[in-house]
Design an enzyme around this catalytic site. Sequence first.
Site, PDB file in Angstrom:
ATOM      1  N   TYR A  20      58.133  39.676 -77.569  1.00  0.00           N
ATOM      2  CA  TYR A  20      58.064  38.653 -78.634  1.00  0.00           C
ATOM      3  C   TYR A  20      56.624  38.454 -79.139  1.00  0.00           C
ATOM      4  O   TYR A  20      56.331  38.704 -80.310  1.00  0.00           O
ATOM      5  CB  TYR A  20      58.644  37.363 -78.056  1.00  0.00           C
ATOM      6  CG  TYR A  20      58.595  36.146 -78.928  1.00  0.00           C
ATOM      7  CD1 TYR A  20      58.959  36.194 -80.273  1.00  0.00           C
ATOM      8  CD2 TYR A  20      58.227  34.908 -78.390  1.00  0.00           C
ATOM      9  CE1 TYR A  20      58.943  35.047 -81.054  1.00  0.00           C
ATOM     10  CE2 TYR A  20      58.210  33.761 -79.154  1.00  0.00           C
ATOM     11  CZ  TYR A  20      58.564  33.830 -80.494  1.00  0.00           C
ATOM     12  OH  TYR A  20      58.547  32.697 -81.253  1.00  0.00           O
TER      13      TYR A  20
ATOM     14  N   ASP B 109      55.347  49.461 -72.642  1.00  0.00           N
ATOM     15  CA  ASP B 109      56.429  48.527 -72.320  1.00  0.00           C
ATOM     16  C   ASP B 109      57.474  49.284 -71.519  1.00  0.00           C
ATOM     17  O   ASP B 109      57.607  50.508 -71.671  1.00  0.00           O
ATOM     18  CB  ASP B 109      57.051  47.958 -73.613  1.00  0.00           C
ATOM     19  CG  ASP B 109      57.670  46.591 -73.405  1.00  0.00           C
ATOM     20  OD1 ASP B 109      58.603  46.495 -72.580  1.00  0.00           O
ATOM     21  OD2 ASP B 109      57.239  45.627 -74.047  1.00  0.00           O
TER      22      ASP B 109
ATOM     23  N   LEU C 126      54.376  49.040 -65.646  1.00  0.00           N
ATOM     24  CA  LEU C 126      52.961  48.842 -65.262  1.00  0.00           C
ATOM     25  C   LEU C 126      52.762  48.755 -63.756  1.00  0.00           C
ATOM     26  O   LEU C 126      51.632  48.820 -63.270  1.00  0.00           O
ATOM     27  CB  LEU C 126      52.407  47.576 -65.919  1.00  0.00           C
ATOM     28  CG  LEU C 126      52.262  47.666 -67.439  1.00  0.00           C
ATOM     29  CD1 LEU C 126      52.196  46.269 -68.041  1.00  0.00           C
ATOM     30  CD2 LEU C 126      51.032  48.468 -67.819  1.00  0.00           C
TER      31      LEU C 126
ATOM     32  N   PHE D 136      50.118  41.306 -72.113  1.00  0.00           N
ATOM     33  CA  PHE D 136      51.232  40.361 -72.292  1.00  0.00           C
ATOM     34  C   PHE D 136      52.321  40.568 -71.238  1.00  0.00           C
ATOM     35  O   PHE D 136      53.036  39.625 -70.900  1.00  0.00           O
ATOM     36  CB  PHE D 136      51.916  40.593 -73.648  1.00  0.00           C
ATOM     37  CG  PHE D 136      51.133  40.199 -74.853  1.00  0.00           C
ATOM     38  CD1 PHE D 136      50.966  38.861 -75.181  1.00  0.00           C
ATOM     39  CD2 PHE D 136      50.571  41.150 -75.685  1.00  0.00           C
ATOM     40  CE1 PHE D 136      50.250  38.490 -76.307  1.00  0.00           C
ATOM     41  CE2 PHE D 136      49.852  40.796 -76.808  1.00  0.00           C
ATOM     42  CZ  PHE D 136      49.694  39.459 -77.120  1.00  0.00           C
TER      43      PHE D 136
ATOM     44  N   SER E 281      49.478  30.437 -69.620  1.00  0.00           N
ATOM     45  CA  SER E 281      50.516  29.529 -70.105  1.00  0.00           C
ATOM     46  C   SER E 281      50.133  28.086 -69.786  1.00  0.00           C
ATOM     47  O   SER E 281      49.466  27.818 -68.781  1.00  0.00           O
ATOM     48  CB  SER E 281      51.816  29.897 -69.374  1.00  0.00           C
ATOM     49  OG  SER E 281      52.734  28.849 -69.401  1.00  0.00           O
TER      50      SER E 281
ATOM     51  N   TYR F 136      57.046  31.275 -61.521  1.00  0.00           N
ATOM     52  CA  TYR F 136      56.476  31.818 -62.764  1.00  0.00           C
ATOM     53  C   TYR F 136      55.104  31.195 -63.038  1.00  0.00           C
ATOM     54  O   TYR F 136      54.113  31.906 -63.267  1.00  0.00           O
ATOM     55  CB  TYR F 136      57.415  31.552 -63.957  1.00  0.00           C
ATOM     56  CG  TYR F 136      56.714  31.778 -65.280  1.00  0.00           C
ATOM     57  CD1 TYR F 136      56.433  33.064 -65.718  1.00  0.00           C
ATOM     58  CD2 TYR F 136      56.271  30.705 -66.064  1.00  0.00           C
ATOM     59  CE1 TYR F 136      55.746  33.283 -66.906  1.00  0.00           C
ATOM     60  CE2 TYR F 136      55.580  30.912 -67.246  1.00  0.00           C
ATOM     61  CZ  TYR F 136      55.324  32.203 -67.666  1.00  0.00           C
ATOM     62  OH  TYR F 136      54.630  32.416 -68.839  1.00  0.00           O
TER      63      TYR F 136
ATOM     64  N   LYS G 298      50.950  32.679 -63.076  1.00  0.00           N
ATOM     65  CA  LYS G 298      49.917  32.508 -64.110  1.00  0.00           C
ATOM     66  C   LYS G 298      48.664  31.867 -63.503  1.00  0.00           C
ATOM     67  O   LYS G 298      47.543  32.231 -63.857  1.00  0.00           O
ATOM     68  CB  LYS G 298      50.449  31.680 -65.282  1.00  0.00           C
ATOM     69  CG  LYS G 298      51.555  32.367 -66.055  1.00  0.00           C
ATOM     70  CD  LYS G 298      51.096  33.680 -66.694  1.00  0.00           C
ATOM     71  CE  LYS G 298      52.202  34.407 -67.417  1.00  0.00           C
ATOM     72  NZ  LYS G 298      51.807  35.737 -67.910  1.00  0.00           N
TER      73      LYS G 298
ATOM     74  N   PHE H 218      50.840  27.182 -75.411  1.00  0.00           N
ATOM     75  CA  PHE H 218      51.759  26.060 -75.211  1.00  0.00           C
ATOM     76  C   PHE H 218      53.175  26.562 -75.511  1.00  0.00           C
ATOM     77  O   PHE H 218      53.658  27.414 -74.798  1.00  0.00           O
ATOM     78  CB  PHE H 218      51.251  24.831 -75.982  1.00  0.00           C
ATOM     79  CG  PHE H 218      50.182  24.137 -75.145  1.00  0.00           C
ATOM     80  CD1 PHE H 218      48.971  24.791 -74.882  1.00  0.00           C
ATOM     81  CD2 PHE H 218      50.409  22.934 -74.519  1.00  0.00           C
ATOM     82  CE1 PHE H 218      48.012  24.232 -74.026  1.00  0.00           C
ATOM     83  CE2 PHE H 218      49.462  22.356 -73.666  1.00  0.00           C
ATOM     84  CZ  PHE H 218      48.267  23.013 -73.422  1.00  0.00           C
TER      85      PHE H 218
ATOM     86  N   LEU I 181      64.092  26.071 -76.351  1.00  0.00           N
ATOM     87  CA  LEU I 181      64.735  25.181 -77.308  1.00  0.00           C
ATOM     88  C   LEU I 181      65.043  25.851 -78.656  1.00  0.00           C
ATOM     89  O   LEU I 181      66.175  25.753 -79.146  1.00  0.00           O
ATOM     90  CB  LEU I 181      63.842  23.949 -77.544  1.00  0.00           C
ATOM     91  CG  LEU I 181      64.384  22.954 -78.572  1.00  0.00           C
ATOM     92  CD1 LEU I 181      65.685  22.327 -78.075  1.00  0.00           C
ATOM     93  CD2 LEU I 181      63.343  21.879 -78.881  1.00  0.00           C
TER      94      LEU I 181
ATOM     95  N   ARG J 176      66.802  17.690 -67.714  1.00  0.00           N
ATOM     96  CA  ARG J 176      66.748  18.991 -67.038  1.00  0.00           C
ATOM     97  C   ARG J 176      65.742  18.870 -65.895  1.00  0.00           C
ATOM     98  O   ARG J 176      64.613  18.427 -66.117  1.00  0.00           O
ATOM     99  CB  ARG J 176      66.299  20.060 -68.041  1.00  0.00           C
ATOM    100  CG  ARG J 176      66.204  21.455 -67.466  1.00  0.00           C
ATOM    101  CD  ARG J 176      65.946  22.498 -68.554  1.00  0.00           C
ATOM    102  NE  ARG J 176      64.629  22.399 -69.152  1.00  0.00           N
ATOM    103  CZ  ARG J 176      64.136  23.255 -70.055  1.00  0.00           C
ATOM    104  NH1 ARG J 176      64.880  24.267 -70.463  1.00  0.00           N
ATOM    105  NH2 ARG J 176      62.935  23.099 -70.551  1.00  0.00           N
TER     106      ARG J 176
ATOM    107  N   ASP K 129      61.575  19.182 -65.864  1.00  0.00           N
ATOM    108  CA  ASP K 129      60.929  19.009 -67.168  1.00  0.00           C
ATOM    109  C   ASP K 129      59.786  18.001 -67.090  1.00  0.00           C
ATOM    110  O   ASP K 129      59.914  16.944 -66.480  1.00  0.00           O
ATOM    111  CB  ASP K 129      61.952  18.518 -68.217  1.00  0.00           C
ATOM    112  CG  ASP K 129      62.396  19.619 -69.155  1.00  0.00           C
ATOM    113  OD1 ASP K 129      61.648  20.597 -69.294  1.00  0.00           O
ATOM    114  OD2 ASP K 129      63.493  19.486 -69.741  1.00  0.00           O
TER     115      ASP K 129
END
Length: 342
Positions: A11, A32, A60, A82, A126, A151, A155, A180, A202, A297, A300
């Site tokens: 993305y 990729d 990778l 990425f 992130s 996750y 980071k 963000f 979302l 959730r 969150d």
Amino acid sequence: MKILITGGAGYIGSHTIIEIIQNTDWEVVSIDNYSNSSEGTYDRIKEITGKEVQYYNIDLRDLSKTAKVFEDNPDIKGIIHFAAFKAVGESVEKPLMYYDNNINSLNNILKCQAKFNVPSLIFSSSCSVYGNVEELPVTENSKLSKSESPYAYTKQIGEVMVNDFINVNKGLKAISLRYFNPVGAHVTGLNGELSNAAPNNLVPFITQTAIGKLKQLTVFGDDYETRDGTCIRDYVHVSDIANAHVLALGVLIDGNAKKEHDIINLGTGNGVTVLEAINAFEKVSGEQLNYHIGARREGDVESIYANNEKAKNILNWTSEKNLDDMMLSAWKWEKYLKKNNF
Ligand code: NAD
Ligand code: WQD
């Protein structure tokens, strides 16, 4: 000069390739393994830019195959890394899969950066590294809380790996960019997010509900202490995020970096509630969204948005696209997917 983009079929990687092709004279090499994308992305990049991208189908985690790409392309002078797994919930279910992929891929990229003496690296970090924040907006100096997921921990570790590595490899430089909430699609509507798995975020939930792929959107809680009770996030257009990579790499390549490894937030600085995001979508699309208010959730954060002064000062970057642009482009992309039977 060539720039290696890992995760270039994904993305944010694909939008960054588009910005590089359209705004610089750098050539792109993409690696990729299509674990969350497909080769078809390069056709869409060509449709938008008219250019073919040089690419490799490589995992990778395979060091020798990764190193071979550098051997074959000695003019690689910058790397934008990425490639990673990014689904927060999945990382809680399958932590080792996340540690294995995200840490080993970065480890190999750093080994190659040193071995082939590639001066510049941009690392995808992130806002999830902040965990539950105490003060808003968050600055790069805000305390990092305990990560809320494997996750997010990959980071946090990734930033430390880059930092420790740069400390002992004189002459090499890096910038870690803390995104963000990247959303939206290319302004043409010809490229956007196309994960191999069901959406987690979302905006794809909104557009997939509106197009009829999903029945109904659940708003996760309206009893937070925010202006309308729903959670606040800093949504930022994916092409603005992509453009920040061009600027960040430019700063490193031109020798204008103030630090050997810097860490920079990428957000608009504006907090938007879930209901505001839905309203913006309804306004620009003319569609009425089928949604209901559900339970919170788990995990969150109530509110998070960026202080983006550092990005302004160091990268001369500010986001150009607003919430309406984000929603309209995401909607165009969803309609493109339907038209083309994705
Ligand atoms: P994405 O899944 O669309 O793209 C990642 C790409 O990397 C995919 O094409 C995938 O096939 C590839 N990949 C994964 N593991 C690989 C491996 N071992 N070898 C080769 N290729 C591999 O994700 P994205 O949204 O474009 O995210 C890009 C980066 O930005 C990730 O590091 C992610 O953690 C980070 N990030 C994303 C967001 C977001 O909301 N999208 C927010 C903050 C940070
Ligand atoms: C946004 C808001 C939900 C879906 C994640 C990662 C973060 C970063 C960005 C990678 C929240 C609400 C969502 C739905 C809803 N990614 N929502 N109904 O959780 O802020 O951040 O993506 O680094 O690390 O954690 O993004 O898009 O999932 O949620 O009400 O069906 O939308 O509660 O307030 P999030 P999101």
